[in-house]
Design a protein around this motif. Structure first.
Motif, PDB file in Angstrom:
ATOM      1  N   UNK A   1      58.381 -19.980  -5.111  1.00 16.22           N
ATOM      2  CA  UNK A   1      57.514 -19.097  -5.890  1.00 16.22           C
ATOM      3  C   UNK A   1      57.945 -17.640  -5.762  1.00 16.22           C
ATOM      4  N   UNK A   2      57.835 -16.906  -6.856  1.00 18.20           N
ATOM      5  CA  UNK A   2      58.177 -15.483  -6.861  1.00 18.20           C
ATOM      6  C   UNK A   2      57.124 -14.745  -7.667  1.00 18.20           C
ATOM      7  N   UNK A   3      56.505 -13.731  -7.065  1.00 19.23           N
ATOM      8  CA  UNK A   3      55.442 -13.008  -7.737  1.00 19.23           C
ATOM      9  C   UNK A   3      55.934 -12.415  -9.057  1.00 19.23           C
ATOM     10  N   UNK A   4      55.172 -12.641 -10.105  1.00 14.37           N
ATOM     11  CA  UNK A   4      55.511 -12.105 -11.416  1.00 14.37           C
ATOM     12  C   UNK A   4      56.481 -12.951 -12.203  1.00 14.37           C
ATOM     13  N   UNK A   5      56.949 -14.057 -11.614  1.00 12.19           N
ATOM     14  CA  UNK A   5      57.921 -14.917 -12.297  1.00 12.19           C
ATOM     15  C   UNK A   5      57.386 -16.332 -12.417  1.00 12.19           C
ATOM     16  N   UNK A   6      57.405 -16.838 -13.633  1.00 13.62           N
ATOM     17  CA  UNK A   6      57.065 -18.238 -13.874  1.00 13.62           C
ATOM     18  C   UNK A   6      58.362 -18.991 -14.126  1.00 13.62           C
ATOM     19  N   UNK A   7      58.672 -19.934 -13.256  1.00 12.38           N
ATOM     20  CA  UNK A   7      59.894 -20.723 -13.403  1.00 12.38           C
ATOM     21  C   UNK A   7      59.647 -21.867 -14.374  1.00 12.38           C
ATOM     22  N   UNK A   8      60.541 -22.011 -15.327  1.00 19.63           N
ATOM     23  CA  UNK A   8      60.457 -23.101 -16.300  1.00 19.63           C
ATOM     24  C   UNK A   8      61.695 -23.974 -16.087  1.00 19.63           C
ATOM     25  N   UNK A   9      61.471 -25.225 -15.694  1.00 23.73           N
ATOM     26  CA  UNK A   9      62.592 -26.085 -15.323  1.00 23.73           C
ATOM     27  C   UNK A   9      63.160 -26.797 -16.549  1.00 23.73           C
ATOM     28  N   UNK A  10      64.485 -26.646 -16.738  1.00 26.71           N
ATOM     29  CA  UNK A  10      65.134 -27.288 -17.869  1.00 26.71           C
ATOM     30  C   UNK A  10      66.531 -26.739 -18.056  1.00 26.71           C
ATOM     31  N   UNK A  11      67.142 -27.090 -19.188  1.00 27.52           N
ATOM     32  CA  UNK A  11      68.504 -26.656 -19.471  1.00 27.52           C
ATOM     33  C   UNK A  11      68.590 -26.096 -20.889  1.00 27.52           C
TER      34      UNK A  11
ATOM     35  N   UNK B   1      65.326 -22.439 -15.170  1.00 24.39           N
ATOM     36  CA  UNK B   1      66.030 -22.892 -13.974  1.00 24.39           C
ATOM     37  C   UNK B   1      66.308 -24.384 -14.081  1.00 24.39           C
ATOM     38  N   UNK B   2      67.450 -24.792 -13.565  1.00 20.62           N
ATOM     39  CA  UNK B   2      67.793 -26.209 -13.572  1.00 20.62           C
ATOM     40  C   UNK B   2      67.037 -26.984 -12.490  1.00 20.62           C
ATOM     41  N   UNK B   3      66.716 -26.307 -11.395  1.00 21.25           N
ATOM     42  CA  UNK B   3      66.084 -27.007 -10.274  1.00 21.25           C
ATOM     43  C   UNK B   3      64.903 -26.186  -9.752  1.00 21.25           C
ATOM     44  N   UNK B   4      64.064 -26.817  -8.975  1.00 23.91           N
ATOM     45  CA  UNK B   4      62.855 -26.169  -8.466  1.00 23.91           C
ATOM     46  C   UNK B   4      63.210 -24.933  -7.646  1.00 23.91           C
ATOM     47  N   UNK B   5      62.422 -23.857  -7.847  1.00 23.39           N
ATOM     48  CA  UNK B   5      62.643 -22.593  -7.150  1.00 23.39           C
ATOM     49  C   UNK B   5      61.426 -22.230  -6.304  1.00 23.39           C
TER      50      UNK B   5
END
Length: 300
Positions: free
Chosen positions: A36-46, A30-34
């Protein structure tokens, strides 16, 4: 349970994939902060951040690479997003030792001479095919469904009883949820080194006027005026859209290039095998569901 790395997870198709892969552990770029979502780890970058891409993919079982650019005021941007970006995701996948790689391309890659977008997708496909990974390439036709801002333009114009069309021809379509199920199914399978062209199952696709009438029905119009416009008129419309909406223009000269091609129907010998996947959402029903969503959200 498999762990999947997904690029483009916050986009139209990507968000549908995140829903379809709810039984998997997900790492999503993801480009920007998201939230929280169960089962998903957001990794910020491009796609240009190679270290972040390695972090995204490390320890997963498969990569679904969706992120890319479909429209741009400057055609040179397609090279950066779709070619360099794909090269970076491939390099990160190779670096961390993950093998399974599912790439979302486009039917426009079949005719790369028509547009900078299609040419960039064709070049990205070549990178995937020569990567040494266990790859599958998916070339969707026109993708529609709730949250889509591209085909929404057709629904909005149909609401007024007018759907301007490109020169005569036919196209295939696919609902985002059906496409998402296919991408997840492919990520779970190995050894399917193929290029697939999925659709809604309608043999021969949709004639442009047929599709316009179907969208009209979906928004409650018993009839719509759907004139086929020559390429020269579409180019004038693209210039006007640029004046009105600037860099946010939906109709660009590059889009006119591939829109004017008469045949964007999937090839039957490139459809995914039925034992792996079949579409569940028939066109008329899916278009009606999409129109209802637009109405409920105040888009229409």
């Amino acid at each position: 349970m498999k762990s999947l790395a997904i690029t483009g997870a916050t986009g139209f198709v990507g968000s549908a994939v995140v829903e379809a892969a709810s039984e998997h552990d997900l790492r999503a770029l993801t480009r920007r902060e998201q939230s929280p979502r169960e089962g998903t780890e957001w990794v910020q970058g491009t796609l240009l951040d190679e270290a972040t891409l390695r972090e995204l993919i490390q320890g997963t079982n498969a990569v679904i690479h969706i992120a890319g650019l479909t429209n741009a005021p400057d055609p040179a941007e397609f090279e950066i997003a779709n070619v360099t970006g794909t090269a970076n995701v491939i390099a990160a996948t190779q670096a961390v030792g993950v093998k399974r790689f599912v790439f979302v391309s486009s039917l426009s890659a079949r005719e790369p001479q028509l547009s900078a977008y299609g040419a960039s997708k064709a070049r990205a496909e070549e990178l995937v095919k020569t990567s040494g990974l266990d790859w599958t390439i998916v070339r969707p036709p026109a993708v529609y469904g709730p949250r889509d801002g591209e085909m929404f333009e057709l629904f909005r114009s149909a609401k007024w009883g007018l759907v301007p069309l490109p020169p005569g021809g036919a196209t295939s379509i696919i609902h985002a949820d059906d496409l998402a199920r296919l991408l997840v199914a492919l990520a779970e399978r190995r050894g399917l080194k193929s290029i697939y062209e999925p659709d809604d199952g309608r043999e021969g696709g949709w004639g442009h006027k047929e599709l316009a009438k179907a969208i009209g029905r979906a928004v409650g119009k018993s009839s719509v005026f759907a004139p086929s416009l020559p390429k020269s008129v579409l180019n004038l419309a693209a210039s006007a859209d640029k004046l009105l909406r600037g860099d946010k223009a939906k109709l660009t000269a590059d889009r006119v290039g591939y829109m004017s091609h008469p045949n964007w129907v999937v090839r039957s010998d490139r459809r995914p095998p039925a034992k792996l996947w079949e579409p569940q959402i028939e066109g008329d029903a899916g278009l009606k569901q999409t129109a209802d969503w637009y109405k409920s959200e105040g888009w229409l």
